[in-house]
Design a protein around this motif. Sequence first.
Motif, PDB file in Angstrom:
ATOM      1  N   MET A 168       0.839  -1.192   0.000  1.00  0.00           N
ATOM      2  CA  MET A 168       0.000   0.000   0.000  1.00  0.00           C
ATOM      3  C   MET A 168       0.877   1.247   0.000  1.00  0.00           C
ATOM      4  N   ILE A 169       0.602   2.177  -0.933  1.00  0.00           N
ATOM      5  CA  ILE A 169       1.379   3.410  -1.041  1.00  0.00           C
ATOM      6  C   ILE A 169       1.138   4.269   0.194  1.00  0.00           C
ATOM      7  N   LYS A 170       2.205   4.848   0.732  1.00  0.00           N
ATOM      8  CA  LYS A 170       2.071   5.732   1.898  1.00  0.00           C
ATOM      9  C   LYS A 170       1.293   6.969   1.480  1.00  0.00           C
ATOM     10  N   ARG A 171       0.239   7.256   2.223  1.00  0.00           N
ATOM     11  CA  ARG A 171      -0.654   8.339   1.865  1.00  0.00           C
ATOM     12  C   ARG A 171      -0.257   9.636   2.564  1.00  0.00           C
ATOM     13  N   ARG A 172      -0.702  10.738   1.981  1.00  0.00           N
ATOM     14  CA  ARG A 172      -0.481  12.045   2.598  1.00  0.00           C
ATOM     15  C   ARG A 172      -1.278  12.139   3.890  1.00  0.00           C
ATOM     16  N   THR A 173      -0.636  12.603   4.947  1.00  0.00           N
ATOM     17  CA  THR A 173      -1.319  12.777   6.222  1.00  0.00           C
ATOM     18  C   THR A 173      -1.402  14.259   6.569  1.00  0.00           C
ATOM     19  N   GLN A 174      -2.429  14.574   7.345  1.00  0.00           N
ATOM     20  CA  GLN A 174      -2.612  15.948   7.792  1.00  0.00           C
ATOM     21  C   GLN A 174      -3.335  15.928   9.132  1.00  0.00           C
ATOM     22  N   THR A 175      -3.008  16.876   9.992  1.00  0.00           N
ATOM     23  CA  THR A 175      -3.650  16.955  11.296  1.00  0.00           C
ATOM     24  C   THR A 175      -4.830  17.908  11.201  1.00  0.00           C
ATOM     25  N   MET A 176      -6.027  17.404  11.473  1.00  0.00           N
ATOM     26  CA  MET A 176      -7.243  18.220  11.338  1.00  0.00           C
ATOM     27  C   MET A 176      -8.328  17.681  12.242  1.00  0.00           C
ATOM     28  N   ASP A 177      -9.402  18.453  12.397  1.00  0.00           N
ATOM     29  CA  ASP A 177     -10.532  17.971  13.195  1.00  0.00           C
ATOM     30  C   ASP A 177     -11.616  17.391  12.292  1.00  0.00           C
ATOM     31  N   GLY A 178     -12.653  16.826  12.921  1.00  0.00           N
ATOM     32  CA  GLY A 178     -13.701  16.158  12.166  1.00  0.00           C
ATOM     33  C   GLY A 178     -14.461  17.083  11.240  1.00  0.00           C
ATOM     34  N   ASN A 179     -14.739  18.296  11.695  1.00  0.00           N
ATOM     35  CA  ASN A 179     -15.440  19.258  10.840  1.00  0.00           C
ATOM     36  C   ASN A 179     -14.639  19.567   9.581  1.00  0.00           C
ATOM     37  N   THR A 180     -13.328  19.734   9.730  1.00  0.00           N
ATOM     38  CA  THR A 180     -12.485  20.024   8.568  1.00  0.00           C
ATOM     39  C   THR A 180     -12.463  18.841   7.605  1.00  0.00           C
ATOM     40  N   ALA A 181     -12.406  17.626   8.160  1.00  0.00           N
ATOM     41  CA  ALA A 181     -12.416  16.425   7.314  1.00  0.00           C
ATOM     42  C   ALA A 181     -13.706  16.340   6.502  1.00  0.00           C
TER      43      ALA A 181
END
Length: 677
Positions: A1-14
Amino acid sequence: MIKRRTQTMDGNTAAAYASYAFTDVAAIYPITPSSQMAGLVDEWSANGKKNIFGETVVVKEMQSEGGAAGTLHGVLQSGALATTYTASQGLLLKIPNMYKIAGELLPAVFHVSARSLASNSLSIFGDHQDVMSTRQTGFTLLASSSVQQVMDLAAVAHLSAIKSRLPVLHFFDGFRTSHEVQKIEVLEYDELAKLVDYDAVKAFRDNALSPNHPVLRGTTQNPDIFFQLRESINKFHDAVPGIVQYYMDEINKITGRNYKLFNYYGHENAENIIVAMGSGCETISEVVDYLNAKGERVGLIEVHLYRPFSAEFMLSQIPKTVKKIAVLDRTKEPGSNGEPLYLDVKNAFYGVENAPLIVGGRYGLGSKDFKPDDVMAVFENLKLDNPKNDFTVSIIDDVTNKSLPVSDISIDPTPEGTIACKFWGFGSDGTVGANKSAIKIIGDNTDYYAQAYFEYDAKKSGGLTISHLRFGTKPIREPYTINRADFIACHNQSYVNKYDLLAGIKNSGKFLLNCIWNEEELNEHLPASLKRDIANNNVEFYTINAVEIAKEIGLGEKINMIMQAAFFKLANIIPIVDVAKYLKEEVEKSYGSKGQKVLDMNYAAIDKGFVSMKKIQVPESWKTANDEEIKKNSEVPEFIEKVIFTMNRQEGDKLPVSAFNEREDGTFPLGGTAWEK
């Protein structure tokens, strides 16, 4: 599985991020805790962000929830894919239009940060009362349990709405998930674009009301055909489970995750299981792992597709060995024979040979914390020959005696290596903003998983704030406040006499106090209970006079950058050279438009924060410090003393139901604020 881009965010932003991809028009009206979703979509639209169709989302902010619902309905009939964001009474005001939108087969998507409804009191916090009020509208109801799931299942919601021609209400727990910050994997718009059924999109647009091909729609019908017309939509609802699972499978292929309509988690030969949906499933799964590692056989059914309710699929996921089931609902329906999910599960087993014993209970109303010990109480109940039905957890019901007893076994299923930090702040002092920045720095610049959650006093500005930060080498499945902390900071010295600041601090944990006192004055001003907590838990105790530093620099009362730098220094997660760089980059983002002077003041605050802490040598005498006798004011009314003062100490969770006898209608006496002061 290709390593995916990660980001720190809250549920509303997602949710906002995923929904923007599929939206032509967003009809919005703000309501806590969903406003942030609409605000982000509005901001991105203003900045020209493109959706997967290469267009900028058109945002229409209305003057009421009803206006937003009516606009949404009209936009859909004109052939535009439309989205809205709402919660609580705001969602209820949309219900009349929801029947029309579903009945007319319009693929709207509602993203709902599920919230309490006002009854004998109002709560801005989370449970499923609002969503449960819509289950009869004909909308597909899709539940997410975590910030990562919000990102993934928000996409499933839009894709399924387009394919099925039915509107979808995608919901997640208000505040607990909507405002929880997590490091998650991001779905890319180009890969989502490949999943869209463009033939279905074209058919939807071609079916729009238009003067170029006029039709009659929205008719009034008599008894002769109304019934038949309503039954004609059955085939569309029957197709939904298959469509939703299809798109879950597509997301699974992209991400390597394993979404199902009902996900089973636990022992393959489990005897006792819990059925639930929402953030509580994360806590339950953590306890399931803990118990199974100790030789028990337990499990969890995590509900994602709640409407239409596919009894067949749910039954296929439950091990044949199951003997007892506890169904947990995050809602209350007075007068009912049970809450909605419980009744659905009971109904699913109707006529099934050797069906398990099924009991139901309520949890988590108004964001009541649902912790591992509460899950233990549910599993302990299932071990009984005759488990209690219609129960509650997390509270003491000494009136109708519905609450389960607290489990004798207090557990900590936190994965090894997880660091838990707690910050006591003052509304508007910058503590919450600083901690949001801190968790993003950790999440986006290290290999650590990261989580943050923030408790607010209802007064907000000027009220108490408590920030909960966790980070570690393993995924964090802890959607509850920290009760075992490695690090605690108090940003306001007056709190030492108001709150139990060090409750739950681990042995050899660290405590940072912002205060103006020297060591001699500390001995004079700290209460005996706090001294004992420090000494008997071998706490490393540090002080910093951030107030004086802020004044010297010119920042006034803003101590957030000083305290944030001090935290990073003590936490020792990231090399200080790197921390300084990341913090100063955040300063440039936040204050770059305010000029070099403001930037320089904040840079100085960071540098001072690293070096201005003082480690306190804890006297041996603190271990046996004696409490001073507190004189009670005989003039304080009983309710103020027993209820209001308890709440003000942040100990309201300890109050039993009987504390509100003769106040069942929500009436409180006047004068509470005067006694607080």
